[in-house]
Design a protein around this motif. Structure first.
Motif, PDB file in Angstrom:
ATOM      1  N   GLY A 141       0.814  -1.219   0.000  1.00 57.61           N
ATOM      2  CA  GLY A 141       0.000   0.000   0.000  1.00 57.61           C
ATOM      3  C   GLY A 141       0.838   1.256   0.000  1.00 57.61           C
ATOM      4  N   ASN A 142       1.289   1.655  -1.165  1.00 52.22           N
ATOM      5  CA  ASN A 142       2.084   2.886  -1.256  1.00 52.22           C
ATOM      6  C   ASN A 142       1.277   4.038  -1.858  1.00 52.22           C
ATOM      7  OD1 ASN A 142       1.935   1.912  -3.825  1.00 52.22           O
ATOM      8  ND2 ASN A 142       4.130   1.844  -4.179  1.00 52.22           N
ATOM      9  N   GLY A 199      -4.253   2.205  -0.550  1.00 53.00           N
ATOM     10  CA  GLY A 199      -3.774   1.110   0.290  1.00 53.00           C
ATOM     11  C   GLY A 199      -3.320  -0.083  -0.528  1.00 53.00           C
ATOM     12  N   GLN A 200      -3.271  -1.232   0.146  1.00 55.11           N
ATOM     13  CA  GLN A 200      -2.783  -2.434  -0.519  1.00 55.11           C
ATOM     14  C   GLN A 200      -3.819  -3.008  -1.470  1.00 55.11           C
ATOM     15  OE1 GLN A 200      -2.027  -5.636   2.185  1.00 55.11           O
ATOM     16  NE2 GLN A 200      -4.054  -5.584   3.075  1.00 55.11           N
ATOM     17  N   ILE A 225      -8.088 -10.956 -11.566  1.00 55.74           N
ATOM     18  CA  ILE A 225      -8.835  -9.841 -11.002  1.00 55.74           C
ATOM     19  C   ILE A 225      -7.938  -9.137  -9.998  1.00 55.74           C
ATOM     20  CG2 ILE A 225      -9.911 -11.277  -9.215  1.00 55.74           C
ATOM     21  CD1 ILE A 225     -12.389  -9.404  -9.478  1.00 55.74           C
ATOM     22  N   TYR A 226      -8.039  -7.821  -9.955  1.00 55.47           N
ATOM     23  CA  TYR A 226      -7.311  -7.018  -8.972  1.00 55.47           C
ATOM     24  C   TYR A 226      -8.318  -6.509  -7.953  1.00 55.47           C
ATOM     25  CZ  TYR A 226      -4.437  -3.502  -6.774  1.00 55.47           C
ATOM     26  OH  TYR A 226      -3.755  -2.761  -5.856  1.00 55.47           O
ATOM     27  N   LEU A 227      -8.025  -6.722  -6.679  1.00 59.07           N
ATOM     28  CA  LEU A 227      -8.877  -6.253  -5.587  1.00 59.07           C
ATOM     29  C   LEU A 227      -8.159  -5.126  -4.868  1.00 59.07           C
ATOM     30  CD1 LEU A 227      -9.792  -9.749  -4.067  1.00 59.07           C
ATOM     31  CD2 LEU A 227     -11.029  -8.480  -5.836  1.00 59.07           C
ATOM     32  N   GLY A 228      -8.816  -3.996  -4.758  1.00 58.11           N
ATOM     33  CA  GLY A 228      -8.256  -2.857  -4.045  1.00 58.11           C
ATOM     34  C   GLY A 228      -9.278  -2.268  -3.095  1.00 58.11           C
ATOM     35  N   ALA A 241     -10.336  -5.320  -1.069  1.00 55.19           N
ATOM     36  CA  ALA A 241      -9.070  -5.920  -0.648  1.00 55.19           C
ATOM     37  C   ALA A 241      -9.073  -6.179   0.854  1.00 55.19           C
ATOM     38  CB  ALA A 241      -7.895  -5.013  -1.020  1.00 55.19           C
ATOM     39  N   ASP A 242      -9.622  -5.241   1.622  1.00 54.83           N
ATOM     40  CA  ASP A 242      -9.711  -5.438   3.077  1.00 54.83           C
ATOM     41  C   ASP A 242     -10.604  -6.622   3.413  1.00 54.83           C
ATOM     42  OD1 ASP A 242      -8.101  -3.197   3.347  1.00 54.83           O
ATOM     43  OD2 ASP A 242      -9.786  -1.848   3.803  1.00 54.83           O
ATOM     44  N   HIS A 243     -11.721  -6.745   2.714  1.00 56.13           N
ATOM     45  CA  HIS A 243     -12.641  -7.858   2.929  1.00 56.13           C
ATOM     46  C   HIS A 243     -11.978  -9.188   2.557  1.00 56.13           C
ATOM     47  CE1 HIS A 243     -16.069 -10.524   2.087  1.00 56.13           C
ATOM     48  NE2 HIS A 243     -16.656  -9.843   3.054  1.00 56.13           N
ATOM     49  N   PHE A 244     -11.266  -9.189   1.436  1.00 60.58           N
ATOM     50  CA  PHE A 244     -10.547 -10.386   1.002  1.00 60.58           C
ATOM     51  C   PHE A 244      -9.513 -10.804   2.041  1.00 60.58           C
ATOM     52  CE2 PHE A 244      -6.801 -12.180  -1.160  1.00 60.58           C
ATOM     53  CZ  PHE A 244      -7.364 -13.323  -1.691  1.00 60.58           C
ATOM     54  N   GLN A 245      -8.735  -9.853   2.538  1.00 63.29           N
ATOM     55  CA  GLN A 245      -7.704 -10.167   3.517  1.00 63.29           C
ATOM     56  C   GLN A 245      -8.307 -10.749   4.788  1.00 63.29           C
ATOM     57  OE1 GLN A 245      -4.923  -7.045   4.430  1.00 63.29           O
ATOM     58  NE2 GLN A 245      -3.925  -8.231   6.012  1.00 63.29           N
TER      59      GLN A 245
END
Length: 81
Positions: free
Chosen positions: A17-18, A22-23, A36-39, A43-47
């Motif tokens: 996350g730069n 975020g990441q 697929i790209y999750l942002g 991305a938070d939900h995936f993590q």
């Protein structure tokens, strides 16, 4: 970029996350050759889902099933340059 998971069917990479967003995570479905790209919030939900799953099991089939739920959204073909 950091590879988090690599199986016969899937690969998952994390991007640090730069930015303000975020990441992010990229999920590659090797069978269908789609990614697929999750942002952001996705991305938070995936993590959170991955962390919970890993705390319950390390079974590759269950992890692949979890990832398959996200790759149904994948519309971008994997292209090698």
């Amino acid at each position: 970029m950091h590879m988090l998971y690599n199986s016969e069917n899937f690969a998952v990479m994390r991007f640090a996350g730069n930015t303000a967003a975020g990441q992010g995570f990229e999920i590659v479905d090797k069978t269908s050759r789609r990614e697929i790209y999750l942002g952001g919030l996705l991305a938070d939900h995936f993590q959170a889902g991955v962390e919970y799953l890993i705390s319950q099991t390390d079974d590759e089939a269950r992890i692949d099933d979890f990832l398959a739920g996200y790759t149904t959204l994948a519309h971008h073909p994997v292209v090698l340059h």
